[in-house]
Design a protein around this motif. Structure first.
Motif, PDB file in Angstrom:
ATOM      1  N   GLU A 142      -5.845   7.356  14.985  1.00 23.70           N
ATOM      2  CA  GLU A 142      -6.837   6.955  14.028  1.00 23.70           C
ATOM      3  C   GLU A 142      -7.951   6.075  14.386  1.00 23.70           C
ATOM      4  N   ASP A 143      -9.136   6.508  13.765  1.00 26.11           N
ATOM      5  CA  ASP A 143     -10.414   5.757  14.149  1.00 26.11           C
ATOM      6  C   ASP A 143     -10.916   5.206  12.976  1.00 26.11           C
ATOM      7  N   THR A 144     -11.271   3.768  12.858  1.00 25.99           N
ATOM      8  CA  THR A 144     -12.008   3.519  11.600  1.00 25.99           C
ATOM      9  C   THR A 144     -13.514   3.747  11.827  1.00 25.99           C
ATOM     10  N   LEU A 145     -14.144   4.302  10.819  1.00 26.03           N
ATOM     11  CA  LEU A 145     -15.414   4.688  10.652  1.00 26.03           C
ATOM     12  C   LEU A 145     -16.370   3.602  10.432  1.00 26.03           C
ATOM     13  N   MET A 146     -17.309   3.290  11.455  1.00 27.85           N
ATOM     14  CA  MET A 146     -18.339   2.327  11.331  1.00 27.85           C
ATOM     15  C   MET A 146     -19.768   2.696  10.916  1.00 27.85           C
ATOM     16  N   GLY A 147     -19.812   4.063  10.805  1.00 24.01           N
ATOM     17  CA  GLY A 147     -21.342   4.658  10.641  1.00 24.01           C
ATOM     18  C   GLY A 147     -21.027   6.154  10.873  1.00 24.01           C
ATOM     19  N   PRO A 148     -22.349   6.781  11.032  1.00 22.87           N
ATOM     20  CA  PRO A 148     -22.606   8.243  11.293  1.00 22.87           C
ATOM     21  C   PRO A 148     -21.615   8.373  12.832  1.00 22.87           C
ATOM     22  N   ILE A 149     -21.330   9.534  12.839  1.00 20.18           N
ATOM     23  CA  ILE A 149     -20.797  10.171  14.448  1.00 20.18           C
ATOM     24  C   ILE A 149     -21.850  11.168  14.698  1.00 20.18           C
ATOM     25  N   THR A 150     -22.592  11.117  15.860  1.00 19.60           N
ATOM     26  CA  THR A 150     -23.182  12.042  16.255  1.00 19.60           C
ATOM     27  C   THR A 150     -22.383  13.276  16.890  1.00 19.60           C
ATOM     28  N   GLN A 151     -22.700  14.529  17.352  1.00 17.76           N
ATOM     29  CA  GLN A 151     -22.124  15.433  17.870  1.00 17.76           C
ATOM     30  C   GLN A 151     -21.152  15.032  18.981  1.00 17.76           C
ATOM     31  N   SER A 152     -19.720  15.102  18.982  1.00 14.48           N
ATOM     32  CA  SER A 152     -18.981  14.450  19.933  1.00 14.48           C
ATOM     33  C   SER A 152     -17.743  15.577  20.183  1.00 14.48           C
ATOM     34  N   GLN A 153     -17.063  15.422  21.239  1.00 11.38           N
ATOM     35  CA  GLN A 153     -16.138  16.199  21.704  1.00 11.38           C
ATOM     36  C   GLN A 153     -14.828  15.248  21.848  1.00 11.38           C
ATOM     37  N   TYR A 154     -13.723  15.180  21.299  1.00 15.53           N
ATOM     38  CA  TYR A 154     -12.502  14.274  21.524  1.00 15.53           C
ATOM     39  C   TYR A 154     -11.622  15.048  22.161  1.00 15.53           C
ATOM     40  N   LEU A 155     -11.008  14.432  23.011  1.00 18.22           N
ATOM     41  CA  LEU A 155      -9.833  14.841  24.011  1.00 18.22           C
ATOM     42  C   LEU A 155      -8.883  13.898  24.053  1.00 18.22           C
ATOM     43  N   LEU A 156      -7.538  13.989  23.261  1.00 14.67           N
ATOM     44  CA  LEU A 156      -6.621  12.906  22.999  1.00 14.67           C
ATOM     45  C   LEU A 156      -5.284  13.530  23.694  1.00 14.67           C
ATOM     46  N   THR A 157      -4.465  12.956  24.553  1.00 11.51           N
ATOM     47  CA  THR A 157      -3.259  13.318  25.000  1.00 11.51           C
ATOM     48  C   THR A 157      -2.183  12.582  24.348  1.00 11.51           C
ATOM     49  N   PHE A 158      -1.154  13.297  24.236  1.00 13.54           N
ATOM     50  CA  PHE A 158       0.089  12.853  23.561  1.00 13.54           C
ATOM     51  C   PHE A 158       1.398  13.249  24.131  1.00 13.54           C
ATOM     52  N   ASP A 159       2.216  12.148  24.337  1.00  9.73           N
ATOM     53  CA  ASP A 159       3.810  12.360  24.993  1.00  9.73           C
ATOM     54  C   ASP A 159       4.535  12.880  23.960  1.00  9.73           C
ATOM     55  N   MET A 160       5.058  13.845  23.922  1.00 12.37           N
ATOM     56  CA  MET A 160       6.106  14.479  22.698  1.00 12.37           C
ATOM     57  C   MET A 160       7.558  13.889  22.773  1.00 12.37           C
ATOM     58  N   GLU A 161       7.787  12.980  23.695  1.00 13.95           N
ATOM     59  CA  GLU A 161       9.148  12.381  23.942  1.00 13.95           C
ATOM     60  C   GLU A 161       9.779  11.629  22.708  1.00 13.95           C
ATOM     61  N   GLU A 162       9.158  10.975  21.855  1.00 13.61           N
ATOM     62  CA  GLU A 162       9.436  10.342  20.666  1.00 13.61           C
ATOM     63  C   GLU A 162       9.604  11.203  19.304  1.00 13.61           C
ATOM     64  N   ALA A 193      -0.635  22.594  25.852  1.00 16.98           N
ATOM     65  CA  ALA A 193       0.662  22.208  26.111  1.00 16.98           C
ATOM     66  C   ALA A 193       1.161  22.211  27.417  1.00 16.98           C
ATOM     67  N   ALA A 194       1.845  21.496  27.940  1.00 14.86           N
ATOM     68  CA  ALA A 194       2.436  21.370  29.123  1.00 14.86           C
ATOM     69  C   ALA A 194       3.665  20.830  29.548  1.00 14.86           C
ATOM     70  N   LYS A 195       4.040  20.993  30.777  1.00 15.94           N
ATOM     71  CA  LYS A 195       5.429  19.667  30.828  1.00 15.94           C
ATOM     72  C   LYS A 195       4.734  18.950  31.656  1.00 15.94           C
ATOM     73  N   LYS A 196       5.470  17.812  32.161  1.00 16.01           N
ATOM     74  CA  LYS A 196       5.036  16.712  32.906  1.00 16.01           C
ATOM     75  C   LYS A 196       5.125  17.231  34.531  1.00 16.01           C
ATOM     76  N   ASN A 197       4.591  16.661  35.301  1.00 18.42           N
ATOM     77  CA  ASN A 197       4.424  16.865  36.719  1.00 18.42           C
ATOM     78  C   ASN A 197       5.760  16.304  37.134  1.00 18.42           C
ATOM     79  N   LYS A 198       5.979  16.440  38.515  1.00 13.69           N
ATOM     80  CA  LYS A 198       6.969  16.169  39.335  1.00 13.69           C
ATOM     81  C   LYS A 198       7.141  14.617  39.481  1.00 13.69           C
ATOM     82  N   TYR A 199       6.099  13.791  38.997  1.00 16.05           N
ATOM     83  CA  TYR A 199       6.011  12.636  39.166  1.00 16.05           C
ATOM     84  C   TYR A 199       6.412  11.661  37.750  1.00 16.05           C
ATOM     85  N   GLY A 200       6.414  12.690  36.861  1.00 17.16           N
ATOM     86  CA  GLY A 200       6.725  12.053  35.481  1.00 17.16           C
ATOM     87  C   GLY A 200       5.339  11.940  34.598  1.00 17.16           C
TER      88      GLY A 200
END
Length: 217
Positions: A142-162, A193-200
């Protein structure tokens, strides 16, 4: 990745300033590769004037979601546009189809967007949610809005463990007041989507970044 690292070493041999510049360029060109690690399990560019099967907008009558023939999110024409009424107060969602993630352990979620709004505190938030049934939602970013957002690309990583489900639906949501929001534009929603590497770890990003920081010193 190794191709870009080679250029970093060449830059280092030619002087600190040139090394610094080329390293930054290497980072810029290499980071998109990280977003593409893994299998593409969802990809939507809103190329048609209607929502593809499985996609839906959820909210109330005070918010309109539609595919507009515009490029405010920074991609090709046609993108999702959210237009809230000035009286809107609540949460509205752009919901994905069910995404099958049985054989994976983490995801990278990427999207382009922009927001037209007044400056200052907007009393509103945008975010990403996950649901096992399309009705009960949990916010995972989640991100709180504080004004306009110009053209942006977001990349977010999520661990599915929980996560309680490996067949979830995702949503991009707007929550709060619509009085100071003109439009929210969204495009190119992609999940890798992918699996974790050998180092976790999630991927090789951490190890490559260590090389970058070492070469900048």
């Amino acid at each position: 990745i190794y191709f870009h690292i080679f250029y970093i070493f060449v830059a280092k041999s030619r002087g600190w300033m040139k090394s610094h510049l080329l390293t930054l360029l290497a980072i810029v060109f290499t980071l998109p590769l990280f977003a593409q690690q893994g299998d593409v399990v969802l990809c939507e560019g809103f190329y048609n004037p209607w929502l593809e099967e499985g996609w839906e907008a959820k909210g109330d009558d005070w918010v309109v979601w539609y595919i507009s023939n515009t490029t405010y999110a920074g991609c090709k024409p046609r993108e999702m546009q959210m237009y809230p009424d000035v009286n809107f107060e609540g949460t509205t969602r752009l919901v994905t189809p069910i995404v099958e993630l049985d054989k994976y352990e983490f995801i990278n979620l990427q999207f382009n967007h922009s927001l037209e709004a007044t400056e200052g505190e907007l009393d509103a938030r945008i975010g990403i949610g996950i649901s096992p049934n399309g009705e009960d939602w949990e916010s995972i970013w989640e991100d709180t809005l504080m004004g306009p957002i110009t053209q942006s690309q977001y990349l977010l990583t999520f661990d599915m463990e929980e996560w309680t489900t490996k067949s979830p639906q995702f949503c991009l949501y707007f929550s709060g007041h619509g009085a100071y929001i003109t439009s929210w534009y969204i495009d190119n929603v992609i999940i890798f989507a992918a699996k974790k590497n050998k180092y976790g770890g999630m991927d090789d990003t951490d190890e490559v970044m260590k090389i970058f920081f070492y070469l900048l010193l």
